[in-house]
Design a protein around this motif. Sequence first.
Motif, mmCIF file in Angstrom:
data_model
loop_
_atom_site.group_PDB
_atom_site.id
_atom_site.type_symbol
_atom_site.label_atom_id
_atom_site.label_comp_id
_atom_site.label_asym_id
_atom_site.label_seq_id
_atom_site.Cartn_x
_atom_site.Cartn_y
_atom_site.Cartn_z
ATOM 1 N N SER A 427 -75.235 -6.096 -28.159
ATOM 2 C CA SER A 427 -74.722 -5.868 -26.818
ATOM 3 C C SER A 427 -75.399 -4.674 -26.166
ATOM 4 C CB SER A 427 -73.202 -5.651 -26.874
ATOM 5 O OG SER A 427 -72.685 -5.377 -25.589
ATOM 6 N N VAL A 428 -75.625 -3.615 -26.928
ATOM 7 C CA VAL A 428 -76.350 -2.450 -26.409
ATOM 8 C C VAL A 428 -77.766 -2.836 -26.008
ATOM 9 C CG1 VAL A 428 -77.366 -0.239 -27.077
ATOM 10 C CG2 VAL A 428 -74.981 -0.711 -27.583
ATOM 11 N N ALA A 429 -78.412 -3.677 -26.820
ATOM 12 C CA ALA A 429 -79.776 -4.096 -26.497
ATOM 13 C C ALA A 429 -79.809 -4.879 -25.180
ATOM 14 C CB ALA A 429 -80.347 -4.940 -27.636
ATOM 15 N N LEU A 430 -78.824 -5.750 -24.957
ATOM 16 C CA LEU A 430 -78.810 -6.557 -23.738
ATOM 17 C C LEU A 430 -78.412 -5.743 -22.514
ATOM 18 C CD1 LEU A 430 -77.144 -9.782 -25.189
ATOM 19 C CD2 LEU A 430 -79.538 -9.498 -24.549
ATOM 20 N N LEU A 431 -77.467 -4.848 -22.672
ATOM 21 C CA LEU A 431 -76.983 -4.043 -21.551
ATOM 22 C C LEU A 431 -77.652 -2.681 -21.497
ATOM 23 C CD1 LEU A 431 -73.164 -4.850 -21.840
ATOM 24 C CD2 LEU A 431 -74.879 -5.983 -20.433
ATOM 25 N N GLY A 432 -78.743 -2.517 -22.285
ATOM 26 C CA GLY A 432 -79.416 -1.220 -22.345
ATOM 27 C C GLY A 432 -79.784 -0.633 -20.997
ATOM 28 N N PRO A 433 -80.387 -1.400 -20.067
ATOM 29 C CA PRO A 433 -80.735 -0.809 -18.765
ATOM 30 C C PRO A 433 -79.525 -0.267 -18.011
ATOM 31 C CG PRO A 433 -81.960 -2.835 -19.109
ATOM 32 C CD PRO A 433 -80.970 -2.738 -20.240
ATOM 33 N N LEU A 434 -78.389 -0.975 -18.081
ATOM 34 C CA LEU A 434 -77.189 -0.463 -17.412
ATOM 35 C C LEU A 434 -76.716 0.835 -18.063
ATOM 36 C CD1 LEU A 434 -75.170 -3.780 -16.900
ATOM 37 C CD2 LEU A 434 -76.690 -2.615 -15.299
ATOM 38 N N LEU A 435 -76.758 0.880 -19.392
ATOM 39 C CA LEU A 435 -76.378 2.110 -20.085
ATOM 40 C C LEU A 435 -77.361 3.227 -19.764
ATOM 41 C CD1 LEU A 435 -75.417 0.642 -23.588
ATOM 42 C CD2 LEU A 435 -73.892 1.324 -21.741
ATOM 43 N N ALA A 436 -78.657 2.875 -19.644
ATOM 44 C CA ALA A 436 -79.657 3.888 -19.313
ATOM 45 C C ALA A 436 -79.398 4.484 -17.941
ATOM 46 C CB ALA A 436 -81.059 3.279 -19.381
ATOM 47 N N ARG A 437 -79.019 3.653 -16.965
ATOM 48 C CA ARG A 437 -78.719 4.173 -15.626
ATOM 49 C C ARG A 437 -77.477 5.060 -15.662
ATOM 50 N NH1 ARG A 437 -80.011 -1.532 -13.865
ATOM 51 N NH2 ARG A 437 -82.168 -1.446 -13.106
ATOM 52 N N ALA A 438 -76.469 4.638 -16.460
ATOM 53 C CA ALA A 438 -75.272 5.473 -16.585
ATOM 54 C C ALA A 438 -75.611 6.808 -17.241
ATOM 55 C CB ALA A 438 -74.201 4.738 -17.387
ATOM 56 N N GLY A 439 -76.452 6.765 -18.277
ATOM 57 C CA GLY A 439 -76.868 8.009 -18.922
ATOM 58 C C GLY A 439 -77.665 8.898 -18.009
ATOM 59 N N GLU A 440 -78.476 8.288 -17.137
ATOM 60 C CA GLU A 440 -79.275 9.090 -16.190
ATOM 61 C C GLU A 440 -78.367 9.822 -15.219
ATOM 62 O OE1 GLU A 440 -80.427 9.779 -12.269
ATOM 63 O OE2 GLU A 440 -79.650 7.768 -12.739
ATOM 64 N N ARG A 441 -77.294 9.164 -14.799
ATOM 65 C CA ARG A 441 -76.393 9.819 -13.853
ATOM 66 C C ARG A 441 -75.670 11.001 -14.491
ATOM 67 N NH1 ARG A 441 -75.676 4.408 -12.023
ATOM 68 N NH2 ARG A 441 -73.947 4.072 -13.477
ATOM 69 N N VAL A 442 -75.387 10.914 -15.782
ATOM 70 C CA VAL A 442 -74.657 11.995 -16.457
ATOM 71 C C VAL A 442 -75.616 13.068 -16.956
ATOM 72 C CG1 VAL A 442 -73.136 12.555 -18.376
ATOM 73 C CG2 VAL A 442 -72.792 10.436 -17.093
ATOM 74 N N LEU A 443 -76.571 12.664 -17.809
ATOM 75 C CA LEU A 443 -77.490 13.643 -18.389
ATOM 76 C C LEU A 443 -78.560 14.082 -17.407
ATOM 77 C CD1 LEU A 443 -77.960 12.081 -21.952
ATOM 78 C CD2 LEU A 443 -76.460 13.945 -21.259
ATOM 79 N N GLY A 444 -78.807 13.251 -16.369
ATOM 80 C CA GLY A 444 -79.809 13.641 -15.380
ATOM 81 C C GLY A 444 -79.420 14.911 -14.657
ATOM 82 N N ARG A 445 -78.138 15.092 -14.401
ATOM 83 C CA ARG A 445 -77.696 16.328 -13.743
ATOM 84 C C ARG A 445 -77.986 17.540 -14.623
ATOM 85 N NH1 ARG A 445 -73.191 12.837 -12.720
ATOM 86 N NH2 ARG A 445 -73.085 12.195 -10.524
ATOM 87 N N THR A 446 -77.770 17.363 -15.931
ATOM 88 C CA THR A 446 -78.072 18.472 -16.850
ATOM 89 C C THR A 446 -79.556 18.797 -16.839
ATOM 90 O OG1 THR A 446 -76.249 17.784 -18.273
ATOM 91 C CG2 THR A 446 -77.887 19.231 -19.239
ATOM 92 N N ALA A 447 -80.402 17.755 -16.836
ATOM 93 C CA ALA A 447 -81.849 17.977 -16.804
ATOM 94 C C ALA A 447 -82.258 18.671 -15.522
ATOM 95 C CB ALA A 447 -82.577 16.650 -16.954
ATOM 96 N N ALA A 448 -81.689 18.257 -14.381
ATOM 97 C CA ALA A 448 -82.028 18.894 -13.109
ATOM 98 C C ALA A 448 -81.567 20.344 -13.077
ATOM 99 C CB ALA A 448 -81.406 18.116 -11.962
ATOM 100 N N ALA A 449 -80.445 20.631 -13.725
ATOM 101 C CA ALA A 449 -79.972 22.016 -13.763
ATOM 102 C C ALA A 449 -80.860 22.889 -14.642
ATOM 103 C CB ALA A 449 -78.532 22.061 -14.273
ATOM 104 N N LEU A 450 -81.402 22.323 -15.702
ATOM 105 C CA LEU A 450 -82.280 23.103 -16.585
ATOM 106 C C LEU A 450 -83.609 23.427 -15.917
ATOM 107 C CD1 LEU A 450 -81.652 21.262 -19.988
ATOM 108 C CD2 LEU A 450 -80.818 23.516 -19.296
ATOM 109 N N SER A 451 -84.126 22.492 -15.135
ATOM 110 C CA SER A 451 -85.406 22.699 -14.457
ATOM 111 C C SER A 451 -85.395 21.895 -13.172
ATOM 112 C CB SER A 451 -86.566 22.266 -15.356
ATOM 113 O OG SER A 451 -87.809 22.387 -14.683
#
Length: 813
Positions: A427-451
């Motif tokens: 299921s993770v393999a099939l829905l991976g892109p959706l999970l990746a977008r969700a992860g980008e929204r959460v962890l992306g803010r942390t990355a933007a704050a670091l640099s």
Amino acid sequence: MKRLEGKGAFAGVFAALLFAAVLVGACGVLLESALRAHAPVDRYAAADAVVTGPQKVTQRMKRVGDDPETQSRPLAERARVPVAAAGPLRSVPGVRAVVADVSFPVLTSTGRAVTGHGWESAALRPYELSEGRAPQGPDEVVLSRSAGARTGSTVRLQAGGAPHAYRVTGLVSSGPAAAFFTTATATALNGHPGQADALAVLTGGKPDAAALRKAAPGLTVATGAARGDAEDRAVATARPDIVEIAGSFGGVAVMTALVVVGGLIALSVRERGREFALLRAVGATPWQVRGRLVRETARAAVPAGLIGGVLSLGAGAAMHAAMIRKGVLPDGFGLSLTPLPALAALAVTVLAATASALLASLRVSRIRPVQALGESAAEPARLPRWRVVTGVVLLVAGANALGVAAVTTGPTASASLGGLVMALIVSVALLGPLLARAGERVLGRTAAALSPVAGRLARHAASAAALRAGSIMTPVALAIAFAGVQLFAQSTIAHATTAQFAAGNRADQVIVASGPGLPQGAADAARRVPGVTAATPVKRTTVVMAVKELGEKNLRSLTAQGVGADAAATMDPKVASGGFGALRGDAVALSRDVAGGLHAGSTTPLWLGDGTRIDARVVAVYERGLGFGDVLLPHDLVAAHSSTSLDDHVLVRGDADLRSVTAAYLGAQAVDRDAFGARLSDETRLQGFINYVVVGAIAGFIVIGLVTTLALATAARRREFALLRLVGATRRQVLRMLRLEALIVLGTGATAGSLIVAVVVPAFATAVTGLPLPAVSPLTCAAILATVAGSGAAAILLPARAMLRRHSSPKLP
């Protein structure tokens, strides 16, 4: 046009397929070895056929809406045969002699364990006297020269009772360590007059197995390699479990290979979208594009499968040797090396690779060239509907498996949790892109704050290439979920076993043996010591019983213990219903894991260790099945149907000095409850060694697939890196962007894998062990995360550094 080889995908696909073939073939070696395994024919080498009692239990089990199914389980103990059965066997044409053989453990005064026999059976090996003569009196014995005795000397031997002095009348130099007595003495020491462990048939030619079976109705006639199983039951008893384990891990290995290799090939196809679009634009048909990709993949799969198949034979042999060395497999469990596992590895590898290539090429070869060119520049914003629907269905299936685990116990719960892991991973393999977008929204803010600069670039790269990010995070989640679930499930079982025994052990001391076991008189002697209030002999065995699983009954081999009448004073298995004190006669107590709806007062068929069927009366159901075994029976009942009369240990209540007891028996010693608990813990960890070996191999393959996938995905971004350099980004900024992007993508994958572990392992602990929390080692968690994150980050950054160093002047390739 750039081919698979030219884009660097050939090496990546080749490496992943090579290790997949090694993994599948190694599991195949274990499976084939288990299917072909027989104990070595040693003592019965001169016998043409061996007649024994039944060696397995066979029963027809009802099936809902289907025909009954015949199931069988091997017997752990020897099923004896009446010596009188030798008469009809001698009348079979061609039979020269029939030798009644008995075998029983003997302990020498030096602590060496040997096997006792009657002198008549010495001709079966054959043993030859190197000096002296055969035994003629009840106090005479012939020993193997390796025992270290001299002809004419007196030795103390312990066989079933207190040590006794015997005069050595002769020595034999060949064969395994043994002690030969007169036939009458051996029969008395064996404790079963009128019965033999086996009847060895000597014909001087090829035996007529059909005539022998007709002369011995109800008995088992073994010829050829099967004679070894009549001699030693250890291999035959271990065989079904190893078949089940090897088959289970082999299936997991195939599924893992499909996920890892399929994701890698799909990623390589996606990165070559422009090439396929141009092929379509110049007139190539969809099947021409698909055929090209399948042929290129096969050029990598065939040599990888061939080389990996050959290497898998060595890997399987190494796994087998490690299990023998650790005592997980009995010494006689032979290794079978044939081309079959290598051929199976080749077939699985080629089929997995070509099928993955064909599936990955369906969409890119079917869409219009202009659309394909557009998608090669920018990924589609939405996932295909079939992918979302399938992923959701698998999530529902996983939730259903979790529900099954919550309402079942024991092996059924374990099996359902294994299905849960695989369902969630796919299921993770099939829905991976959706999970990746969700992860980008959460962890992306942390990355933007670091640099601010590099972080925004990393966030944009992760969101714009969600398909690529999904392909990357799948092996990350798979590695963490698989390793975490398997390792923590095993540690939870070990911890629960130790904890349940410690909580239920009321004994102050335990008498144990350094040899094959304790004579039954040890418990009686301990009871007579002042200060001892109870002494419970414990004898381990294996019984066969139909266990209800998900509404249907299946024949299962269950761990069992025969316990003395005063067991309630020395052990507390945490009785949930019934009374533990009524354990006598044909009564049994069952753990809740195998009770399956049975309760105190129920009657159920049960086959003892030697295959004797009893209608067992259930007098109690208890909860500490891991610590005390699945079934508890009266000690006398187990002893009467076991290969030997020796006890495994004696639980003693009271702090009295037991030196007078231990001094009376060879190899006996008294240990406190903590020391005995440590022994039990070591045995439990040793039993999980096979899981650690196979889990390590599969997890290693997943990490290799992860590194290959990440390296390929990074190598395919040359144009992106060059474009960033052209618009003014420095080499340091690009590398910093990649580090933050790795944080986003790897962090999302690690979170998904950790969530699977967080769901599955506690459910396993609750359902299988009854513990509220699993036994999870923080160091093991850190090691898994560090290994996956470290190898993933290296696979991203090292190729990027090389590319940026090689193209110091920015230009589009």
